[in-house]
Design an enzyme around this catalytic site. Sequence first.
Site, mmCIF file in Angstrom:
data_model
loop_
_atom_site.group_PDB
_atom_site.id
_atom_site.type_symbol
_atom_site.label_atom_id
_atom_site.label_comp_id
_atom_site.label_asym_id
_atom_site.label_seq_id
_atom_site.Cartn_x
_atom_site.Cartn_y
_atom_site.Cartn_z
ATOM 1 N N LEU A 40 0.811 -1.213 0.000
ATOM 2 C CA LEU A 40 0.000 0.000 0.000
ATOM 3 C C LEU A 40 0.844 1.262 0.000
ATOM 4 O O LEU A 40 0.297 2.371 -0.150
ATOM 5 C CB LEU A 40 -0.920 0.010 1.232
ATOM 6 C CG LEU A 40 -1.841 -1.204 1.395
ATOM 7 C CD1 LEU A 40 -2.587 -1.120 2.727
ATOM 8 C CD2 LEU A 40 -2.832 -1.286 0.243
ATOM 9 N N TYR A 95 2.145 11.022 -11.741
ATOM 10 C CA TYR A 95 1.690 10.019 -10.780
ATOM 11 C C TYR A 95 1.249 8.744 -11.502
ATOM 12 O O TYR A 95 1.643 7.634 -11.128
ATOM 13 C CB TYR A 95 0.540 10.591 -9.952
ATOM 14 C CG TYR A 95 -0.085 9.600 -9.007
ATOM 15 C CD1 TYR A 95 0.664 8.991 -8.009
ATOM 16 C CD2 TYR A 95 -1.445 9.281 -9.098
ATOM 17 C CE1 TYR A 95 0.089 8.078 -7.128
ATOM 18 C CE2 TYR A 95 -2.026 8.371 -8.222
ATOM 19 C CZ TYR A 95 -1.253 7.778 -7.240
ATOM 20 O OH TYR A 95 -1.826 6.870 -6.381
ATOM 21 N N LYS A 150 2.834 4.868 -11.201
ATOM 22 C CA LYS A 150 2.053 3.711 -10.801
ATOM 23 C C LYS A 150 2.128 2.613 -11.875
ATOM 24 O O LYS A 150 2.201 1.411 -11.567
ATOM 25 C CB LYS A 150 0.599 4.116 -10.557
ATOM 26 C CG LYS A 150 0.351 4.754 -9.200
ATOM 27 C CD LYS A 150 0.580 3.749 -8.076
ATOM 28 C CE LYS A 150 0.103 4.250 -6.736
ATOM 29 N NZ LYS A 150 0.344 3.282 -5.642
ATOM 30 N N ASN A 169 -10.836 6.843 -6.300
ATOM 31 C CA ASN A 169 -10.710 7.520 -5.008
ATOM 32 C C ASN A 169 -11.336 6.657 -3.918
ATOM 33 O O ASN A 169 -12.472 6.195 -4.049
ATOM 34 C CB ASN A 169 -11.412 8.876 -5.049
ATOM 35 C CG ASN A 169 -10.742 9.829 -6.019
ATOM 36 O OD1 ASN A 169 -9.609 10.228 -5.838
ATOM 37 N ND2 ASN A 169 -11.457 10.184 -7.086
ATOM 38 N N HIS A 173 -45.587 10.470 35.194
ATOM 39 C CA HIS A 173 -45.526 10.256 36.635
ATOM 40 C C HIS A 173 -46.574 9.216 37.040
ATOM 41 O O HIS A 173 -47.535 8.953 36.300
ATOM 42 C CB HIS A 173 -45.769 11.570 37.373
ATOM 43 C CG HIS A 173 -44.791 12.646 37.011
ATOM 44 N ND1 HIS A 173 -43.436 12.472 37.115
ATOM 45 C CD2 HIS A 173 -44.989 13.910 36.541
ATOM 46 C CE1 HIS A 173 -42.821 13.577 36.726
ATOM 47 N NE2 HIS A 173 -43.750 14.473 36.367
ATOM 48 N N PRO A 174 -46.423 8.595 38.217
ATOM 49 C CA PRO A 174 -47.404 7.592 38.658
ATOM 50 C C PRO A 174 -48.831 8.144 38.633
ATOM 51 O O PRO A 174 -49.089 9.267 39.090
ATOM 52 C CB PRO A 174 -46.947 7.269 40.084
ATOM 53 C CG PRO A 174 -45.471 7.539 40.073
ATOM 54 C CD PRO A 174 -45.302 8.725 39.175
ATOM 55 N N GLY A 175 -49.731 7.361 38.095
ATOM 56 C CA GLY A 175 -51.128 7.750 38.035
ATOM 57 C C GLY A 175 -51.492 8.664 36.891
ATOM 58 O O GLY A 175 -52.685 8.916 36.644
ATOM 59 N N VAL A 176 -50.512 9.169 36.141
ATOM 60 C CA VAL A 176 -50.765 10.112 35.049
ATOM 61 C C VAL A 176 -51.243 9.370 33.806
ATOM 62 O O VAL A 176 -50.730 8.303 33.471
ATOM 63 C CB VAL A 176 -49.502 10.936 34.737
ATOM 64 C CG1 VAL A 176 -49.609 11.630 33.378
ATOM 65 C CG2 VAL A 176 -49.252 11.958 35.834
#
Length: 366
Positions: free
Chosen positions: A53, A103, A107, A132, A277-280
């Site tokens: 690489l 380049y 290569k 790419n 909340h509880p009971g809501v």
Amino acid sequence: MKLLVTGADGFIARNLLVHLRENRDVTALTFGRKDDPASLRATLAGVDAIVHLAGINRPSDAGEFVTGNVDLTRALCEAARAQARPPSILFSSSIQAERDNDYGRSKRQAEDVLSDYARDTGASVLLYRLPNVFGKWCRPNYNSAVATFCHNIARDLPITINDPAAPLELVYVDDVLAAFMSALADPSTTAPVVQPVYRTTVGEVADLIRQFRVSRDTLITERVGTGFVRALYATFVSYLPPDSFGYEVKRYVDPRGAFVEMLKTRDSGQFSVFTAHPGVTRGGHYHHTKTEKFLVVRGRARFRFRHMATGDTHQILTSADAPRVIETIPGWTHDITNIGEDEMIVALWANEIFDRAKPDTYACPV
């Protein structure tokens, strides 16, 4: 298998080395920028394969293309030839090898050196001409528009686009590594290709990355589950600085409890969480078309339903101890009551984003 990975400091190699560490049957040696090519012969002792690489793509002087791409490859092949069993070589070339620039020529020359090595030794050589490559850990502000865009947009920095219509051919780093790993596992591989190749434009990539950034404010996500958008989103997120790993969302509080929207989609609704909340009792409304899914993740709940036309009623008891998804049905008014002793927490999905102008939500006690 014993491997040597050259270019160990680079983007693709860093990803590859993590993948290789996941495989206990592979021992990976590395050769990096600071290592001496003269050490290659000793390093290659007992090596089965080389993933080559290393290379130069943005030199300060054009002559470095030859030293970094051709000469190093030649030194690597000479060291490999000297082994009792010359190792196979997998080489990351570039589609630039098809073009007449410094380049590309370097290569192509490196490919020729490797082809000579394969002919002389009989060892397998695979030449991958990559477009790419994008993904996590690619260096921004260097030679990758995707990396630069992700890095800058993640930090609310400007980006420069000279031609939005400029074409881009991209492959995702995980797809590259999948091809490499498959080839290393199967010595008979003869088709060195990486799929899929994503064909897009500079402008389209930039626009998508901007949408990823904006989604943290709007909560509307792109379709990030498959294909190019999935890979690009993963790449964008990888460039977030640690202090941006989290982001705030609005919390709406009233005497019943709290409500928070988490995520919205363009065509598959939104996700929220609320407490009671509880009971809501929450809800007490019906929809004509909207549907919802509720999951109690803490506490106990009672869901009640009444048919708006027939008056039929139905009730469901559920709790976090026995997870169960409860759906609301169009045409049935419904509510949910916390019947436990502690605060209840409920995850909620609705099949459409809430629209204040057309809420499809009509108050009606059960």
